[in-house]
Design a protein around this motif. Sequence first.
Motif, PDB file in Angstrom:
ATOM      1  N   ALA A 144      -6.635  12.958  -0.260  1.00 47.14           N
ATOM      2  CA  ALA A 144      -7.596  13.558   0.670  1.00 47.14           C
ATOM      3  C   ALA A 144      -7.604  15.086   0.627  1.00 47.14           C
ATOM      4  N   PRO A 145      -6.432  15.768   0.534  1.00 49.06           N
ATOM      5  CA  PRO A 145      -6.476  17.239   0.478  1.00 49.06           C
ATOM      6  C   PRO A 145      -7.170  17.784  -0.761  1.00 49.06           C
ATOM      7  N   LEU A 146      -7.405  16.927  -1.751  1.00 47.05           N
ATOM      8  CA  LEU A 146      -8.046  17.368  -2.988  1.00 47.05           C
ATOM      9  C   LEU A 146      -9.555  17.172  -2.960  1.00 47.05           C
ATOM     10  N   GLY A 147     -10.071  16.710  -1.822  1.00 44.84           N
ATOM     11  CA  GLY A 147     -11.516  16.558  -1.679  1.00 44.84           C
ATOM     12  C   GLY A 147     -12.018  15.136  -1.862  1.00 44.84           C
ATOM     13  N   TRP A 148     -11.104  14.176  -1.989  1.00 44.72           N
ATOM     14  CA  TRP A 148     -11.500  12.781  -2.171  1.00 44.72           C
ATOM     15  C   TRP A 148     -11.654  12.076  -0.827  1.00 44.72           C
ATOM     16  N   THR A 149     -12.630  11.180  -0.751  1.00 41.78           N
ATOM     17  CA  THR A 149     -12.671  10.188   0.317  1.00 41.78           C
ATOM     18  C   THR A 149     -11.893   8.982  -0.173  1.00 41.78           C
ATOM     19  N   VAL A 150     -10.887   8.577   0.594  1.00 37.67           N
ATOM     20  CA  VAL A 150      -9.914   7.592   0.118  1.00 37.67           C
ATOM     21  C   VAL A 150     -10.102   6.273   0.847  1.00 37.67           C
ATOM     22  N   ASP A 151     -10.233   5.205   0.078  1.00 33.81           N
ATOM     23  CA  ASP A 151     -10.245   3.847   0.620  1.00 33.81           C
ATOM     24  C   ASP A 151      -9.126   3.078  -0.082  1.00 33.81           C
ATOM     25  N   ALA A 152      -7.980   2.996   0.587  1.00 33.15           N
ATOM     26  CA  ALA A 152      -6.810   2.325   0.009  1.00 33.15           C
ATOM     27  C   ALA A 152      -6.500   1.087   0.847  1.00 33.15           C
ATOM     28  N   ARG A 153      -6.758  -0.064   0.268  1.00 30.59           N
ATOM     29  CA  ARG A 153      -6.591  -1.316   1.004  1.00 30.59           C
ATOM     30  C   ARG A 153      -5.366  -2.076   0.481  1.00 30.59           C
ATOM     31  N   PRO A 154      -4.407  -2.354   1.363  1.00 27.30           N
ATOM     32  CA  PRO A 154      -3.219  -3.090   0.927  1.00 27.30           C
ATOM     33  C   PRO A 154      -3.598  -4.453   0.347  1.00 27.30           C
ATOM     34  N   VAL A 155      -2.945  -4.804  -0.737  1.00 23.96           N
ATOM     35  CA  VAL A 155      -3.153  -6.108  -1.372  1.00 23.96           C
ATOM     36  C   VAL A 155      -2.151  -7.092  -0.782  1.00 23.96           C
ATOM     37  N   PRO A 156      -2.607  -8.237  -0.238  1.00 19.70           N
ATOM     38  CA  PRO A 156      -1.654  -9.184   0.360  1.00 19.70           C
ATOM     39  C   PRO A 156      -0.738  -9.809  -0.687  1.00 19.70           C
ATOM     40  N   LEU A 157       0.458 -10.160  -0.264  1.00 17.43           N
ATOM     41  CA  LEU A 157       1.376 -10.854  -1.174  1.00 17.43           C
ATOM     42  C   LEU A 157       0.777 -12.158  -1.670  1.00 17.43           C
ATOM     43  N   ASP A 158       0.144 -12.873  -0.764  1.00 19.57           N
ATOM     44  CA  ASP A 158      -0.532 -14.113  -1.135  1.00 19.57           C
ATOM     45  C   ASP A 158      -1.701 -14.312  -0.182  1.00 19.57           C
ATOM     46  N   PRO A 159      -2.946 -14.225  -0.678  1.00 19.87           N
ATOM     47  CA  PRO A 159      -4.101 -14.387   0.205  1.00 19.87           C
ATOM     48  C   PRO A 159      -4.106 -15.719   0.957  1.00 19.87           C
ATOM     49  N   GLU A 160      -3.460 -16.711   0.374  1.00 22.24           N
ATOM     50  CA  GLU A 160      -3.437 -18.028   1.015  1.00 22.24           C
ATOM     51  C   GLU A 160      -2.409 -18.120   2.136  1.00 22.24           C
TER      52      GLU A 160
END
Length: 467
Positions: A144-160
Motif C-alpha cells: 500500500a505505501p507504494l501506491g497499490w490498492t491491495v486485495d489479499a484474501r486468505p486461502v482456506p486450508l480446506d474449502p470443504e
Amino acid sequence: MFLTFGTDLAGIDAPASDFGFLLHKNPARPQAIDVTGGSAHVFYPEATDERCTAAVLLEIDPIGLVRAGRGKAAEGFTLGQYVNDRPYAASSLLAVALGKLFRTAMNGRCDARPELAARAIPLEIHVPALPCSGGADLAERLFAPLGWTVDARPVPLDPEIPAWGASRYVDLRLTGVLRLADALNHLYVMLPVLDDAKHYWVGSDEVDKLVRAGEGWLGAHPEKDLISHRYLAHRRYLADSALERLAEVDGVEVVEEEAVEGSVSLAVERRTAVAGVLRELGARRVADLGCGEGALVAELLKDPMIGELIATDVSARALISAKRRLHYDDLPDRQRERLRLLQSSVTYADQRLAGLDAAVLMEVVEHVDPPRLPALARSVFHTAHPGAVIVTTPNAEYNTLFPSLPAGNFRHPDHRFEWTREEFRSWSQDAAEMYGYTVEFRPIGPEDPQFGAATQLALFKVQGEVG
C-alpha cells in the motif's frame, strides 16, 4: 507457480497490446527460459487493443531443484526437500525468474516505446498462491505505501472444512497506476520477503540486488527494516549495509546547509570542529567510524600530526566512494601509509580498532536502530576503548528553525531518531559512567537562545588521562 500482469492503458493513446513492447515479449509468440530446477514460460491469455494480459508460469521440478543444491529438507521431515509447495506457490524462485525474463523492463528501458516506459500506466497484478508469513495484513503494509490498492484474501486450508481456518497463503491482487519497471521491482523484492525464505545462498551480492531493485522507493518505505532483513535472510550485517547504501542513493542531506549564514556550511563547521578537538587532544592514532564518503578523512589527512588514520564504514560502496574522493591511488606514498580503509560496523566488536588515541563518530549514532545503541557503545567504548571518543549528532530541538523541514521530520531519511540536548546528555553520561570515561559537551554551528546549537558534540575521555 502462476502470476499475471494486466493493463488496458486507459487514458493513454496507445493500444493495450503495446504492453508487449514494455515487457520485451511478443504477445504472438510464447517464450520459455531455463531456470534452476525448472523452466519459466511467458504467454498472453489476451492481447487486444482494449486489454492485454501477460502470464508467467514457472514449472519447478522438485528433484531437479534438489540436484541443483537448492532444495532443503524441513526439520523432522526427510522428504521435505521433495514434497513441498515450491512448484505451486510464489517465492524467491519466481522472483529470480522475473529477473531473468524481464531484466530490461525492470531497468525501465524500451527503445521501441520509450515514452510509454517512462509513464505510469494502469496495472493489475494477480498472484493466486502467495505464501505470506504475516498474513494479509502484512501484504497491505508492504504494497500500500507504494501506491497499490491491495486485495489479499486468505486461502482456506480446506474449502470443504471451514473450521480448519486459513492457510499461510493469500490470493493477492494489486491494482494501481505505476511505471511497469517499478511494479516489477516491487514484486522482485516483495515475493521472497512475504514468503520469508530464500532458496539459495544469501551473500553480499544480494545486497547489490536489493539496492538496485529498491532504488527510489525502499529507502523511504515505512517497513524498510523488515523488508531488508527478510530479503537478506535475517543477516543483520547485510541488512545494515543495504539500508546504509539505500540512504546514500535516495537521501540527500540538504536541510542543514540552510542554517548557516555566509559561505561556511554546517557540514564544514562540523568537520572543522572535530579536527580542532583532535588537535587539542594531541591525538596521533585516530579512527573515523562510519566515514561515509570520506569528507572528514580528507580534512584529517591535512594534519601532519596524525600519524595513523583508520576510516571504517559498513558499506563497501561508501569505502569505494571515499577512495575515489580522496584520490587514494594518486596519494603520495607517505600519505597512503598513514591511511587504512576498513569495512566494519560500529555495532560489532572489531579488535583492529583497539588502543587508538581517539575515535570519531560524526553524524553516525542517529543512523543506528535504537535497540542496537548498547552494542555500539560496547564496541566503541569497551572493545576499541580509545583514549578519547568524539560524537556529534543533530540537535532535534533546533529542527524547528529549518523552514524547509516539515514538523516532526528528521534531517535525513535514514535517521532512526534525533535527540534533544537532554536526551543526548543522558545517553552520553550513561555510556561514560558504564565504560570509565568523563564527558563534556560543546555546541557546533549557529546557536539559538531557546533551541541551542544546530549540532551537538560530546567529548569522552578515559578517566584519569590528561589532555
